[in-house]
Design a protein around this motif. Structure first.
Motif, PDB file in Angstrom:
ATOM      1  N   GLY A   1       0.824  -1.214   0.000  1.00  0.00           N
ATOM      2  CA  GLY A   1       0.000   0.000   0.000  1.00  0.00           C
ATOM      3  C   GLY A   1       0.852   1.255   0.000  1.00  0.00           C
ATOM      4  N   THR A   2       1.943   1.244   0.760  1.00  0.00           N
ATOM      5  CA  THR A   2       2.845   2.397   0.781  1.00  0.00           C
ATOM      6  C   THR A   2       3.517   2.583  -0.573  1.00  0.00           C
ATOM      7  OG1 THR A   2       3.230   2.017   3.134  1.00  0.00           O
ATOM      8  CG2 THR A   2       4.810   3.416   1.978  1.00  0.00           C
ATOM      9  N   ILE A   3       3.940   1.491  -1.181  1.00  0.00           N
ATOM     10  CA  ILE A   3       4.520   1.581  -2.527  1.00  0.00           C
ATOM     11  C   ILE A   3       3.457   2.095  -3.506  1.00  0.00           C
ATOM     12  CG2 ILE A   3       5.482   0.225  -4.428  1.00  0.00           C
ATOM     13  CD1 ILE A   3       6.784  -1.558  -2.237  1.00  0.00           C
ATOM     14  N   GLY A   4       2.220   1.636  -3.345  1.00  0.00           N
ATOM     15  CA  GLY A   4       1.128   2.110  -4.195  1.00  0.00           C
ATOM     16  C   GLY A   4       0.899   3.608  -4.065  1.00  0.00           C
ATOM     17  N   LEU A   5       1.087   4.151  -2.861  1.00  0.00           N
ATOM     18  CA  LEU A   5       0.949   5.603  -2.686  1.00  0.00           C
ATOM     19  C   LEU A   5       1.978   6.355  -3.525  1.00  0.00           C
ATOM     20  CD1 LEU A   5       0.240   5.933   1.134  1.00  0.00           C
ATOM     21  CD2 LEU A   5      -1.335   6.324  -0.747  1.00  0.00           C
ATOM     22  N   PHE A   6       3.189   5.836  -3.604  1.00  0.00           N
ATOM     23  CA  PHE A   6       4.206   6.484  -4.429  1.00  0.00           C
ATOM     24  C   PHE A   6       3.825   6.427  -5.911  1.00  0.00           C
ATOM     25  CE2 PHE A   6       6.767   5.917  -0.628  1.00  0.00           C
ATOM     26  CZ  PHE A   6       7.427   7.126  -0.573  1.00  0.00           C
ATOM     27  N   VAL A   7       3.226   5.314  -6.335  1.00  0.00           N
ATOM     28  CA  VAL A   7       2.787   5.204  -7.731  1.00  0.00           C
ATOM     29  C   VAL A   7       1.670   6.204  -8.007  1.00  0.00           C
ATOM     30  CG1 VAL A   7       1.678   3.657  -9.386  1.00  0.00           C
ATOM     31  CG2 VAL A   7       3.528   2.811  -7.935  1.00  0.00           C
ATOM     32  N   VAL A   8       0.719   6.316  -7.079  1.00  0.00           N
ATOM     33  CA  VAL A   8      -0.399   7.239  -7.270  1.00  0.00           C
ATOM     34  C   VAL A   8       0.085   8.685  -7.296  1.00  0.00           C
ATOM     35  CG1 VAL A   8      -2.476   8.145  -6.144  1.00  0.00           C
ATOM     36  CG2 VAL A   8      -2.138   5.705  -6.340  1.00  0.00           C
ATOM     37  N   VAL A   9       1.029   9.037  -6.438  1.00  0.00           N
ATOM     38  CA  VAL A   9       1.497  10.422  -6.404  1.00  0.00           C
ATOM     39  C   VAL A   9       2.203  10.789  -7.709  1.00  0.00           C
ATOM     40  CG1 VAL A   9       3.808  10.231  -5.386  1.00  0.00           C
ATOM     41  CG2 VAL A   9       2.387  12.154  -4.793  1.00  0.00           C
TER      42      VAL A   9
ATOM     43  N   SER B   1       1.380   9.330 -10.705  1.00  0.00           N
ATOM     44  CA  SER B   1       0.431   9.263 -11.808  1.00  0.00           C
ATOM     45  C   SER B   1      -0.632  10.355 -11.731  1.00  0.00           C
ATOM     46  CB  SER B   1      -0.230   7.886 -11.860  1.00  0.00           C
ATOM     47  OG  SER B   1      -0.992   7.685 -10.687  1.00  0.00           O
ATOM     48  N   ASP B   2      -1.096  10.724 -10.530  1.00  0.00           N
ATOM     49  CA  ASP B   2      -2.121  11.761 -10.387  1.00  0.00           C
ATOM     50  C   ASP B   2      -1.843  12.586  -9.129  1.00  0.00           C
ATOM     51  OD1 ASP B   2      -4.327  13.336 -10.611  1.00  0.00           O
ATOM     52  OD2 ASP B   2      -5.798  11.718 -10.491  1.00  0.00           O
ATOM     53  N   PRO B   3      -0.895  13.539  -9.227  1.00  0.00           N
ATOM     54  CA  PRO B   3      -0.519  14.304  -8.027  1.00  0.00           C
ATOM     55  C   PRO B   3      -1.637  15.168  -7.469  1.00  0.00           C
ATOM     56  CG  PRO B   3       0.696  15.059  -9.964  1.00  0.00           C
ATOM     57  CD  PRO B   3      -0.106  13.893 -10.379  1.00  0.00           C
ATOM     58  N   VAL B   4      -2.541  15.650  -8.322  1.00  0.00           N
ATOM     59  CA  VAL B   4      -3.641  16.485  -7.828  1.00  0.00           C
ATOM     60  C   VAL B   4      -4.588  15.649  -6.966  1.00  0.00           C
ATOM     61  CG1 VAL B   4      -5.609  17.898  -8.524  1.00  0.00           C
ATOM     62  CG2 VAL B   4      -3.447  18.073  -9.760  1.00  0.00           C
ATOM     63  N   TRP B   5      -4.927  14.452  -7.428  1.00  0.00           N
ATOM     64  CA  TRP B   5      -5.800  13.563  -6.653  1.00  0.00           C
ATOM     65  C   TRP B   5      -5.155  13.229  -5.321  1.00  0.00           C
ATOM     66  CZ3 TRP B   5      -5.325   8.698  -4.590  1.00  0.00           C
ATOM     67  CH2 TRP B   5      -6.491   8.064  -4.189  1.00  0.00           C
ATOM     68  N   PHE B   6      -3.857  12.878  -5.344  1.00  0.00           N
ATOM     69  CA  PHE B   6      -3.141  12.520  -4.124  1.00  0.00           C
ATOM     70  C   PHE B   6      -3.085  13.705  -3.161  1.00  0.00           C
ATOM     71  CE2 PHE B   6       0.747  12.115  -1.621  1.00  0.00           C
ATOM     72  CZ  PHE B   6       0.566  10.858  -1.070  1.00  0.00           C
ATOM     73  N   SER B   7      -2.770  14.900  -3.673  1.00  0.00           N
ATOM     74  CA  SER B   7      -2.678  16.089  -2.813  1.00  0.00           C
ATOM     75  C   SER B   7      -4.018  16.416  -2.191  1.00  0.00           C
ATOM     76  CB  SER B   7      -2.171  17.279  -3.617  1.00  0.00           C
ATOM     77  OG  SER B   7      -0.891  17.018  -4.114  1.00  0.00           O
ATOM     78  N   THR B   8      -5.098  16.231  -2.945  1.00  0.00           N
ATOM     79  CA  THR B   8      -6.430  16.475  -2.397  1.00  0.00           C
ATOM     80  C   THR B   8      -6.704  15.535  -1.230  1.00  0.00           C
ATOM     81  OG1 THR B   8      -7.178  17.135  -4.591  1.00  0.00           O
ATOM     82  CG2 THR B   8      -8.870  16.603  -2.987  1.00  0.00           C
ATOM     83  N   ARG B   9      -6.338  14.264  -1.362  1.00  0.00           N
ATOM     84  CA  ARG B   9      -6.552  13.295  -0.279  1.00  0.00           C
ATOM     85  C   ARG B   9      -5.680  13.628   0.928  1.00  0.00           C
ATOM     86  NH1 ARG B   9      -9.282  13.148  -4.310  1.00  0.00           N
ATOM     87  NH2 ARG B   9     -10.788  11.507  -4.643  1.00  0.00           N
ATOM     88  N   MET B  10      -4.464  14.074   0.683  1.00  0.00           N
ATOM     89  CA  MET B  10      -3.573  14.429   1.797  1.00  0.00           C
ATOM     90  C   MET B  10      -4.086  15.653   2.546  1.00  0.00           C
ATOM     91  SD  MET B  10      -1.306  12.128   2.032  1.00  0.00           S
ATOM     92  CE  MET B  10      -2.461  10.914   1.426  1.00  0.00           C
ATOM     93  N   GLN B  11      -4.734  16.592   1.823  1.00  0.00           N
ATOM     94  CA  GLN B  11      -5.347  17.739   2.496  1.00  0.00           C
ATOM     95  C   GLN B  11      -6.453  17.260   3.431  1.00  0.00           C
ATOM     96  OE1 GLN B  11      -4.718  21.098   2.543  1.00  0.00           O
ATOM     97  NE2 GLN B  11      -2.824  20.524   1.514  1.00  0.00           N
ATOM     98  N   GLY B  12      -7.222  16.271   2.990  1.00  0.00           N
ATOM     99  CA  GLY B  12      -8.257  15.708   3.852  1.00  0.00           C
ATOM    100  C   GLY B  12      -7.678  15.008   5.061  1.00  0.00           C
TER     101      GLY B  12
END
Length: 191
Positions: free
Chosen positions: A78-86, A88-99
């Protein structure tokens, strides 16, 4: 010779060593400690072995054993998957991190305690000011909302986002000479 022999026989006679026995009062006998430690380890290993001698035949037991082996790999992947998501879609990831930044500290402590106890670690509870952390979290809400809106505006499918297509007007503007006094002075000073 008789006096020295009597002294040595009183100290070391009859298989005794008064010096060693006296020293053992103040310092543990290393050899005896090693023997005791080996005995403790042997007993522990025998206890562990006796737990695994019983073959679990039931499907439920096998299922629970398999389920107990899942959390560590899931957390790692899951942690490795977070790096892949960040990537591939940094805006989506940043929005989730703001939450996630809105999660109050006591909830993080609770989650940390649950995870650390699950994996066998010891977690020391510290008394924290719950109301202060809730107030700090609520004070961050307007900033998080503003950051989320700014991040949503950066999406490529939103209007008024900078276009990457070539523009003839911008190209001509970049090639046209400009009135730069420093550049003109430098050009005039060149032979």
């Amino acid at each position: 010779m008789g006096l020295i022999e009597r002294i040595f026989s009183s100290v070391f006679g009859n298989g005794r060593n008064v010096i060693v026995e006296t020293a053992q009062v103040f310092r543990e006998n290393a050899e005896g400690a090693a023997v005791r430690q080996a005995s403790i380890q042997t007993q522990s290993m025998q206890q562990f072995a006796s737990e695994f001698r019983v073959q679990r035949q039931g499907g439920f037991d096998r299922f629970m054993d398999a389920l107990n082996r899942l959390p560590r790999p899931l957390l790692a992947f899951g942690t490795i998957g977070l790096f892949v998501v960040v990537m591939s879609d940094p805006v989506w990831f940043s929005t989730r991190m703001q939450g996630i930044s809105l999660v109050p500290d006591p909830l993080w402590w609770l989650m940390g305690a649950i995870v650390s106890f699950y994996f066998g670690a010891r977690h020391q509870a510290h008394s924290q000011d719950f109301q202060r952390s809730i107030a700090q979290t609520l004070a961050r809400v307007p900033t998080v909302v503003q950051n989320t809106r700014a991040l949503q505006a950066l999406r490529s499918d939103t209007p008024q986002v900078a276009q990457s297509a070539p523009s003839a007007e911008l190209t001509l503007g970049a090639l046209a000479p400009s009135d730069n006094p420093a550049l003109l002075e430098w050009q005039n000073s060149q032979p």
